[in-house]
Design a protein around this motif. Structure first.
Motif, PDB file in Angstrom:
ATOM      1  N   TYR A 255      -5.281  -0.671  -9.864  1.00 17.30           N
ATOM      2  CA  TYR A 255      -6.619  -0.604  -9.263  1.00 17.30           C
ATOM      3  C   TYR A 255      -7.352   0.640  -9.730  1.00 17.30           C
ATOM      4  CZ  TYR A 255      -3.991  -3.755  -6.275  1.00 17.30           C
ATOM      5  OH  TYR A 255      -3.184  -4.756  -5.814  1.00 17.30           O
ATOM      6  N   TRP A 259     -10.022   5.233  -6.165  1.00  7.50           N
ATOM      7  CA  TRP A 259     -10.818   4.013  -6.065  1.00  7.50           C
ATOM      8  C   TRP A 259     -12.091   4.224  -5.231  1.00  7.50           C
ATOM      9  CZ3 TRP A 259      -7.878   3.578  -1.399  1.00  7.50           C
ATOM     10  CH2 TRP A 259      -6.495   3.714  -1.536  1.00  7.50           C
ATOM     11  N   PHE A 261     -14.563   1.338  -3.939  1.00  7.71           N
ATOM     12  CA  PHE A 261     -14.656  -0.124  -4.043  1.00  7.71           C
ATOM     13  C   PHE A 261     -15.543  -0.752  -2.987  1.00  7.71           C
ATOM     14  CE2 PHE A 261     -11.715  -1.557  -0.638  1.00  7.71           C
ATOM     15  CZ  PHE A 261     -11.082  -0.360  -0.314  1.00  7.71           C
ATOM     16  N   ASP A 269      -8.161  -8.729  -5.916  1.00  8.86           N
ATOM     17  CA  ASP A 269      -7.419  -8.580  -4.650  1.00  8.86           C
ATOM     18  C   ASP A 269      -8.394  -8.775  -3.498  1.00  8.86           C
ATOM     19  OD1 ASP A 269      -4.629  -7.316  -3.562  1.00  8.86           O
ATOM     20  OD2 ASP A 269      -6.335  -6.923  -2.249  1.00  8.86           O
ATOM     21  N   TYR A 272     -11.085  -6.520  -2.152  1.00  8.48           N
ATOM     22  CA  TYR A 272     -12.402  -6.445  -2.799  1.00  8.48           C
ATOM     23  C   TYR A 272     -13.260  -7.643  -2.392  1.00  8.48           C
ATOM     24  CZ  TYR A 272     -10.148  -2.869  -5.652  1.00  8.48           C
ATOM     25  OH  TYR A 272      -9.479  -1.751  -6.065  1.00  8.48           O
ATOM     26  N   HIS A 280      -0.882  -4.631   7.253  1.00  7.97           N
ATOM     27  CA  HIS A 280       0.041  -4.705   6.101  1.00  7.97           C
ATOM     28  C   HIS A 280       0.292  -3.308   5.547  1.00  7.97           C
ATOM     29  CE1 HIS A 280      -3.941  -4.480   4.212  1.00  7.97           C
ATOM     30  NE2 HIS A 280      -3.340  -3.974   3.168  1.00  7.97           N
ATOM     31  N   THR A 281       1.338  -3.220   4.746  1.00  4.50           N
ATOM     32  CA  THR A 281       1.513  -2.018   3.930  1.00  4.50           C
ATOM     33  C   THR A 281       1.155  -2.420   2.507  1.00  4.50           C
ATOM     34  OG1 THR A 281       3.846  -2.506   3.474  1.00  4.50           O
ATOM     35  CG2 THR A 281       3.370  -1.105   5.394  1.00  4.50           C
ATOM     36  N   TYR A 285       4.807  -5.035  -3.799  1.00  2.00           N
ATOM     37  CA  TYR A 285       5.260  -5.614  -5.064  1.00  2.00           C
ATOM     38  C   TYR A 285       5.752  -4.533  -6.036  1.00  2.00           C
ATOM     39  CZ  TYR A 285       0.342  -4.478  -5.055  1.00  2.00           C
ATOM     40  OH  TYR A 285      -0.854  -3.841  -4.824  1.00  2.00           O
ATOM     41  N   GLN A 293      -1.817   6.727   1.634  1.00  6.20           N
ATOM     42  CA  GLN A 293      -3.037   6.012   1.246  1.00  6.20           C
ATOM     43  C   GLN A 293      -4.173   6.683   2.010  1.00  6.20           C
ATOM     44  OE1 GLN A 293      -2.250   1.841   1.441  1.00  6.20           O
ATOM     45  NE2 GLN A 293      -4.324   1.301   0.824  1.00  6.20           N
ATOM     46  N   ASP A 375       0.803 -10.961   0.201  1.00  5.32           N
ATOM     47  CA  ASP A 375       1.331 -10.704  -1.145  1.00  5.32           C
ATOM     48  C   ASP A 375       2.757 -11.212  -1.305  1.00  5.32           C
ATOM     49  OD1 ASP A 375      -0.357  -7.490  -1.737  1.00  5.32           O
ATOM     50  OD2 ASP A 375      -1.090  -9.519  -1.356  1.00  5.32           O
ATOM     51  N   TYR A 442      -4.143   6.585  -3.672  1.00  5.11           N
ATOM     52  CA  TYR A 442      -2.718   6.561  -3.323  1.00  5.11           C
ATOM     53  C   TYR A 442      -2.109   7.896  -3.750  1.00  5.11           C
ATOM     54  CZ  TYR A 442      -2.761   1.359  -3.118  1.00  5.11           C
ATOM     55  OH  TYR A 442      -3.003   0.040  -2.814  1.00  5.11           O
TER      56      TYR A 442
HETATM   57  C1  LIG Z   1      -6.837  -0.033  -4.278  1.00  8.36           C
HETATM   58  N1  LIG Z   1      -7.102  -0.667  -3.012  1.00  8.36           N
HETATM   59  C2  LIG Z   1      -6.434   0.121  -1.945  1.00  8.36           C
HETATM   60  C3  LIG Z   1      -8.490  -0.786  -2.715  1.00  8.36           C
HETATM   61  C4  LIG Z   1      -6.676  -2.060  -3.119  1.00  8.36           C
HETATM   62  C5  LIG Z   1      -5.368  -2.344  -2.467  1.00  8.36           C
HETATM   63  C6  LIG Z   1      -4.807  -3.634  -2.835  1.00  8.36           C
HETATM   64  C7  LIG Z   1      -4.050  -4.215  -1.687  1.00  8.36           C
HETATM   65  C8  LIG Z   1      -2.891  -5.037  -2.094  1.00  8.36           C
HETATM   66  N2  LIG Z   1      -3.016  -6.374  -1.544  1.00  8.36           N
HETATM   67  C9  LIG Z   1      -1.650  -4.384  -1.566  1.00  8.36           C
HETATM   68  O1  LIG Z   1      -1.266  -4.677  -0.449  1.00  8.36           O
HETATM   69  O2  LIG Z   1      -1.078  -3.528  -2.263  1.00  8.36           O
END
Ligand SMILES: C[N+](C)(C)CCCC[C@H](N)C(=O)O
Ligand SMILES: O=C(O)CCC(=O)C(=O)O
Length: 484
Positions: A255, A259, A261, A269, A272, A280-281, A285, A293, A375, A442
């Protein structure tokens, strides 16, 4: 550095000798101990400057006149020692330390030799082992042990005399036979929705202050609560990025790095989009999910919603364990595969492919929550007999996650950022409309823990660091730091 060593050793020797001098029954030997104390002081200074043939060898004989319990004595510890020093003696395979008439620790000879931290065996700057563990004879055995004012001195048989020194506090902290009570780790305060009444918060000024005291307060809050608000943050991505970097370098992912966004599917994702996201955390993956975060809402115009949800995964897990121990056990055992496949240029899945359980433990201790049902990949590894039980377990987990008692909803606004421990606290948001701009970053879990560790060295040193820092530090770090 060595000068400060001497002044602390003076204090130590004086403290020990002062205690001695108060002991009326020891009046006669106080002169001898006073002399020996000074001798120890002089040799300690010599010891830490070089450890070729430490000058203690000559001083050890001078100590012979000291009270019996200071010399290597094979008989049981004296019942009361005028210096209250631990007793020490050599056994066939171990050195036995007597902390008091009822508490003993045993250290294998090979273990002591391998853990020597003199400048020949342990690099004082890099804090790396220099001694070749595999050249230490398996049957290595000391020829002499001595209880000194601050620790245990051990003389080893070798072509070149080698002397090791181990601070009493370090020996106690690392006692493994038996394990002795250690300082409790930083307490974690588990919370539910009621945290709303007094959420952990620091100000931007505190967090940015150059003396790092505010940074320590901020990260101590994260360690204790799993999250912390930061108020008074200039509502710009630049200020938010600078704030993030106070913790450690930003962890770049698919990402991007920092970020900024909005709901334009700029990245593949649902973050967005304008959709609601359940608790969730992130990055389940990844083999190593992101540690912290940071989120900072920069603007939200022409619309509403987009409230932020925080849930203490450790709190919810504690309730699940209490109410549904079988479900807790399943979530602690069954690995959950996950993926990030929304970007053509990236297809992330964890190693091993089956991923990790929702609740990860070290021994009995819960150390990580990993949950993102959006996810999650195919559960094709479940035993057929486990399929319904697994779904029943996650339903129980989900019911607790989404209970009014667990959910802490907060409407962020420009100027107030929040940092979340992504290994413990789940986050989410309500659906929204209008134009909503969120920025953040992050930070890796290791960068966060490293920063907290060096701040703790300065502002809240543990007992061993506190006691040894002045005489055994190089580059501001004690060679006896419990992290080593
Ligand atoms: C970079 N930013 C935090 C905006 C996007 C996060 C993506 C979230 C992803 N579904 C996950 O759970 O890791
Ligand atoms: O937009 C938000 O408030 C949070 C989005 C989210 O959950 C995420 O980026 O992981």
């Amino acid at each position: 550095m060595w000068r400060s060593t001497t002044c602390l050793r003076v204090k130590t020797a004086k403290r020990v000798l002062g205690r001695l001098a108060q002991d009326k029954g020891a009046a006669s030997s106080s002169k001898a101990a006073l002399k020996s104390g000074r001798t120890v002081l002089a040799t300690q200074r010599a010891y830490y400057s070089t450890n070729t043939t430490p000058r203690w060898a000559s001083a050890a004989t001078a100590l012979k006149s000291t009270p019996r319990h200071l010399s290597d004595d094979r008989s049981e510890a004296s019942t009361s020692s005028i210096l209250d020093l631990p007793t020490s003696r050599i056994d066939d395979r171990q050195v036995i330390i007597g902390w008091d008439p009822h508490t003993y620790s045993r250290y294998h000879h090979i273990w002591l030799r391998d853990h020597c931290r003199c400048s020949e065996c342990f690099h004082p700057v890099t804090k790396q082992r220099l001694v070749n563990t595999f050249e230490i004879p398996p049957g290595v055995k000391p020829v002499h042990v001595e209880s000194r004012a601050d620790g245990l001195e051990v003389k080893w048989p070798s072509s070149r005399p080698h002397t090791s020194f181990y601070p009493w506090s370090w020996l106690q902290q690392n006692s493994y036979d038996p394990h002795l009570a250690r300082e409790p780790p930083q307490e974690k305060i588990l919370w539910g929705a009621k945290i709303l009444q007094s959420p952990p918060t620091v100000t931007y000024e505190e967090a940015m202050a150059e003396d790092d005291r505010g940074l320590f307060k901020w990260l101590s809050n994260v360690e204790k609560f799993g999250f912390c608000f930061i108020t008074g943050v200039p509502p710009t991505p630049e200020a938010t990025e600078q704030l993030s970097c106070r913790i450690g370098f930003i962890r770049e992912t698919q990402y991007g790095r920092f970020w900024d966004f909005t709901s334009d599917l700029a990245k593949g994702d649902t973050a967005y989009t304008t959709m609601a996201l359940g608790a969730h955390t992130d990055t389940t993956y990844f083999t190593d999910p992101c540690g912290l975060q940071l989120f900072h809402l920069l603007s939200h115009t022409d619309g509403s919603g987009g409230a932020t949800l925080l849930v203490d995964g450790f709190y919810v897990a504690s309730i699940l364990k209490e109410l549904h121990p079988d479900a807790y056990d399943i979530l602690s055992r069954v690995p959950v595969p996950a993926h990030a496949a929304g970007e053509a240029s990236a297809l992330y899945t964890p190693t091993p492919r089956l991923g990790y359980p929702v609740l990860r433990h070290q021994g009995e201790e819960l150390i990580q929550v990993r949950w993102n049902n959006d996810d999650r990949s195919v559960m094709s590894h479940l035993e057929p007999s486990m399929v319904e039980a697994w779904y029943d377990a996650i339903r129980k987990w989900y019911a607790l996650l989404t209970s009014a008692d667990s959910e802490f909803w907060v409407q962020l606004s420009p100027g107030t950022a929040v940092v979340v421990d992504n290994h413990r606290v789940l986050h989410g948001r309500s659906a929204f409309d209008g134009k909503r701009r969120m920025c953040g970053a992050y930070i890796g879990i290791d960068e966060y823990r490293s920063k907290l560790a060096i701040l703790s060295e300065r502002f809240a040193p543990d007992s061993v660091v506190h006691e040894t820092a002045a005489y055994a530090s190089v580059n501001g770090r004690s060679i006896w730091n419990p992290a080593l």
